[in-house]
Design a protein around this motif. Structure first.
Motif, PDB file in Angstrom:
ATOM      1  N   UNK A  59      37.154  48.778 -19.801  1.00  0.00           N
ATOM      2  CA  UNK A  59      38.595  48.875 -20.013  1.00  0.00           C
ATOM      3  C   UNK A  59      39.033  48.291 -21.345  1.00  0.00           C
ATOM      4  N   UNK A  60      38.414  47.185 -21.740  1.00  0.00           N
ATOM      5  CA  UNK A  60      38.791  46.519 -22.981  1.00  0.00           C
ATOM      6  C   UNK A  60      37.945  46.984 -24.164  1.00  0.00           C
ATOM      7  N   UNK A  61      37.208  48.071 -23.981  1.00  0.00           N
ATOM      8  CA  UNK A  61      36.327  48.548 -25.027  1.00  0.00           C
ATOM      9  C   UNK A  61      36.933  49.588 -25.949  1.00  0.00           C
ATOM     10  N   UNK A  62      38.235  49.826 -25.837  1.00  0.00           N
ATOM     11  CA  UNK A  62      38.942  50.733 -26.751  1.00  0.00           C
ATOM     12  C   UNK A  62      39.778  49.869 -27.690  1.00  0.00           C
ATOM     13  N   UNK A  63      39.557  49.982 -28.994  1.00  0.00           N
ATOM     14  CA  UNK A  63      40.186  49.079 -29.951  1.00  0.00           C
ATOM     15  C   UNK A  63      41.322  49.723 -30.743  1.00  0.00           C
ATOM     16  N   UNK A  64      41.332  51.030 -30.853  1.00  0.00           N
ATOM     17  CA  UNK A  64      42.404  51.717 -31.569  1.00  0.00           C
ATOM     18  C   UNK A  64      42.430  53.176 -31.135  1.00  0.00           C
ATOM     19  N   UNK A  65      43.639  53.733 -31.072  1.00  0.00           N
ATOM     20  CA  UNK A  65      43.826  55.160 -30.790  1.00  0.00           C
ATOM     21  C   UNK A  65      44.781  55.702 -31.846  1.00  0.00           C
ATOM     22  N   UNK A  66      44.361  56.752 -32.556  1.00  0.00           N
ATOM     23  CA  UNK A  66      45.232  57.392 -33.524  1.00  0.00           C
ATOM     24  C   UNK A  66      45.276  58.888 -33.244  1.00  0.00           C
ATOM     25  N   UNK A  67      46.300  59.537 -33.739  1.00  0.00           N
ATOM     26  CA  UNK A  67      46.425  60.982 -33.619  1.00  0.00           C
ATOM     27  C   UNK A  67      46.544  61.570 -35.013  1.00  0.00           C
ATOM     28  N   UNK A  68      45.642  62.493 -35.371  1.00  0.00           N
ATOM     29  CA  UNK A  68      45.683  63.054 -36.716  1.00  0.00           C
ATOM     30  C   UNK A  68      46.708  64.175 -36.798  1.00  0.00           C
ATOM     31  N   UNK A  69      46.837  64.779 -37.965  1.00  0.00           N
ATOM     32  CA  UNK A  69      47.900  65.766 -38.191  1.00  0.00           C
ATOM     33  C   UNK A  69      47.692  67.054 -37.418  1.00  0.00           C
ATOM     34  N   UNK A  70      46.495  67.269 -36.865  1.00  0.00           N
ATOM     35  CA  UNK A  70      46.240  68.454 -36.046  1.00  0.00           C
ATOM     36  C   UNK A  70      46.518  68.197 -34.568  1.00  0.00           C
ATOM     37  N   UNK A  71      46.851  66.946 -34.225  1.00  0.00           N
ATOM     38  CA  UNK A  71      47.092  66.599 -32.833  1.00  0.00           C
ATOM     39  C   UNK A  71      45.864  66.073 -32.117  1.00  0.00           C
ATOM     40  N   UNK A  72      44.736  65.998 -32.819  1.00  0.00           N
ATOM     41  CA  UNK A  72      43.510  65.455 -32.236  1.00  0.00           C
ATOM     42  C   UNK A  72      43.605  63.946 -32.121  1.00  0.00           C
ATOM     43  N   UNK A  73      43.242  63.408 -30.971  1.00  0.00           N
ATOM     44  CA  UNK A  73      43.227  61.960 -30.787  1.00  0.00           C
ATOM     45  C   UNK A  73      41.830  61.416 -31.056  1.00  0.00           C
ATOM     46  N   UNK A  74      41.805  60.322 -31.791  1.00  0.00           N
ATOM     47  CA  UNK A  74      40.562  59.662 -32.158  1.00  0.00           C
ATOM     48  C   UNK A  74      40.558  58.269 -31.542  1.00  0.00           C
ATOM     49  N   UNK A  75      39.386  57.861 -31.084  1.00  0.00           N
ATOM     50  CA  UNK A  75      39.237  56.573 -30.411  1.00  0.00           C
ATOM     51  C   UNK A  75      38.146  55.756 -31.104  1.00  0.00           C
ATOM     52  N   UNK A  76      38.476  54.529 -31.499  1.00  0.00           N
ATOM     53  CA  UNK A  76      37.447  53.591 -31.943  1.00  0.00           C
ATOM     54  C   UNK A  76      37.131  52.690 -30.760  1.00  0.00           C
ATOM     55  N   UNK A  77      35.851  52.571 -30.439  1.00  0.00           N
ATOM     56  CA  UNK A  77      35.451  51.879 -29.221  1.00  0.00           C
ATOM     57  C   UNK A  77      34.244  50.988 -29.460  1.00  0.00           C
ATOM     58  N   UNK A  78      33.867  50.280 -28.410  1.00  0.00           N
ATOM     59  CA  UNK A  78      32.685  49.434 -28.480  1.00  0.00           C
ATOM     60  C   UNK A  78      31.400  50.250 -28.609  1.00  0.00           C
ATOM     61  N   UNK A  79      31.479  51.545 -28.307  1.00  0.00           N
ATOM     62  CA  UNK A  79      30.297  52.401 -28.373  1.00  0.00           C
ATOM     63  C   UNK A  79      30.268  53.305 -29.588  1.00  0.00           C
ATOM     64  N   UNK A  80      31.369  53.335 -30.362  1.00  0.00           N
ATOM     65  CA  UNK A  80      31.436  54.193 -31.529  1.00  0.00           C
ATOM     66  C   UNK A  80      32.748  54.946 -31.596  1.00  0.00           C
ATOM     67  N   UNK A  81      32.725  56.111 -32.254  1.00  0.00           N
ATOM     68  CA  UNK A  81      33.925  56.923 -32.453  1.00  0.00           C
ATOM     69  C   UNK A  81      33.850  58.171 -31.576  1.00  0.00           C
ATOM     70  N   UNK A  82      34.985  58.496 -30.940  1.00  0.00           N
ATOM     71  CA  UNK A  82      35.088  59.717 -30.149  1.00  0.00           C
ATOM     72  C   UNK A  82      36.435  60.361 -30.446  1.00  0.00           C
ATOM     73  N   UNK A  83      36.539  61.646 -30.153  1.00  0.00           N
ATOM     74  CA  UNK A  83      37.797  62.347 -30.315  1.00  0.00           C
ATOM     75  C   UNK A  83      38.024  63.254 -29.113  1.00  0.00           C
ATOM     76  N   UNK A  84      39.300  63.562 -28.889  1.00  0.00           N
ATOM     77  CA  UNK A  84      39.675  64.405 -27.761  1.00  0.00           C
ATOM     78  C   UNK A  84      40.248  65.711 -28.287  1.00  0.00           C
ATOM     79  N   UNK A  85      39.565  66.797 -27.973  1.00  0.00           N
ATOM     80  CA  UNK A  85      39.970  68.120 -28.431  1.00  0.00           C
ATOM     81  C   UNK A  85      40.069  69.050 -27.229  1.00  0.00           C
ATOM     82  N   UNK A  86      41.262  69.613 -27.002  1.00  0.00           N
ATOM     83  CA  UNK A  86      41.431  70.535 -25.879  1.00  0.00           C
ATOM     84  C   UNK A  86      41.145  69.912 -24.536  1.00  0.00           C
ATOM     85  N   UNK A  87      41.412  68.614 -24.409  1.00  0.00           N
ATOM     86  CA  UNK A  87      41.179  67.933 -23.145  1.00  0.00           C
ATOM     87  C   UNK A  87      39.755  67.456 -22.952  1.00  0.00           C
ATOM     88  N   UNK A  88      38.862  67.757 -23.892  1.00  0.00           N
ATOM     89  CA  UNK A  88      37.466  67.341 -23.788  1.00  0.00           C
ATOM     90  C   UNK A  88      37.152  66.228 -24.778  1.00  0.00           C
TER      91      UNK A  88
END
Length: 315
Positions: free
Chosen positions: A230-259
């Protein structure tokens, strides 16, 4: 340590800055744009060189918490020992509070009217004319969202409508008309970003939540989808295309189309987190910048690019 990255030749900016905080590598990436000479597209990774700055170059402390460039071009640097202004060559310590003793600066934000807001462990300072400081001294007004831990500022954010949002050890506050109003009480708030729909993307002691202007929107399944606690997400941003990016304890992930898409390397072994990423930055060209395991990366439409392999070494 502040690691400066500059494009070649020297007259071509932007610069990109990352920060190492208390032996923990925290990627706070800031684009320093010379808009009169801005490039039409990002330069290749080979067009960057690095330079490190330490106390030997004039920093008050190697523990750097935050960096901000104001519209006049100066860099403002918040450290464990106070506030500095950097003009590209020299660091100038700034006295903005009545006391002369050093004060920890954790957050900086520039207001629409050009004022500089400084978050400290003892309240919030407003420097009305940061461009007119003399001999390292400037006047300021002091505001207190709370008392004790409630007065310890962790993050600041000006939303597109001009509201100032303040995160402290005891909650999320909105500052307007000279007063603080409590928005999310009793939750330590470490990061505030803004989505395209105006929602605030907030990291708290209870994990990531959104504020839609009326209520908290929780995402209880998100940590499991990202493969973190739960505490392993350190930042959430949304880029100009609407994609959400997550910086976490495991690395970087993004959410595209719900995936959820995880950028390799991702995860860890044996309970360790070698791929941890603390901060993300979305630059003016739409590239995402982050630091991971001592290296600086940029993610563009063509993929992930290594910019600097060792941010602890310099020219």
């Amino acid at each position: 340590m502040v690691a400066e990255l500059r494009q070649l030749p020297h007259s071509k900016l932007p610069l990109h800055v990352s920060v190492r905080v208390v032996c923990v590598f925290v990627a706070l990436l800031f684009s320093i744009d010379n808009r009169a000479r801005a490039l039409d597209r990002p330069e290749p990774a080979s067009g960057y060189v690095s330079k490190n700055f330490t106390v030997e170059d004039g920093l008050l402390s190697n523990e750097v918490n935050v960096i901000l460039q104001t519209r006049d071009g100066f860099l403002w640097i918040g450290t464990a020992e106070g506030l500095l202004r950097f003009d590209g060559r020299h660091f100038t310590p700034m006295k903005f509070l009545p006391q002369d003793s050093p004060i920890l600066v954790r957050a900086l934000a520039e207001a629409p009217d050009g004022a500089l807001w400084v978050g400290t462990r003892a309240g919030l300072a407003r420097i009305s004319s940061p461009s007119s400081v003399e001999l390292g001294r400037t006047g300021s007004s002091i505001f207190h969202p709370g008392s004790g831990e409630g007065d310890s500022i962790q993050c600041l954010h000006f939303s597109r409508n001009g509201d100032l949002w303040v995160g402290t050890h005891t909650g999320l506050y909105r500052f307007e008309h000279g007063r603080f109003s409590t928005i999310i009480p009793e939750l330590w708030t470490s990061r505030i970003e803004e989505a395209s729909n105006g929602n605030l993307l907030v990291i708290t002691s209870k994990g990531f939540v959104e504020w839609d202007g009326k209520q908290i929107i929780r995402h209880p399944d998100l940590p499991a989808r990202l493969g973190v606690v739960q505490h392993g997400i350190f930042q959430v941003i949304e880029d100009r295309t609407g994609t959400r990016w997550y910086s976490t304890e495991s690395g970087v992930a993004r959410e595209v189309g719900g995936s959820i898409e995880r950028l390799n390397p991702y995860g860890g072994a044996g309970g360790e987190h070698p791929n941890v990423v603390y901060r993300l930055y979305d630059d003016q060209h739409g590239a995402i910048w982050f630091a991971q395991f001592g290296a600086l990366y940029r993610v563009t439409a063509t993929g992930r690019q290594l910019i600097v392999s060792d941010l602890n070494s310099g020219d």
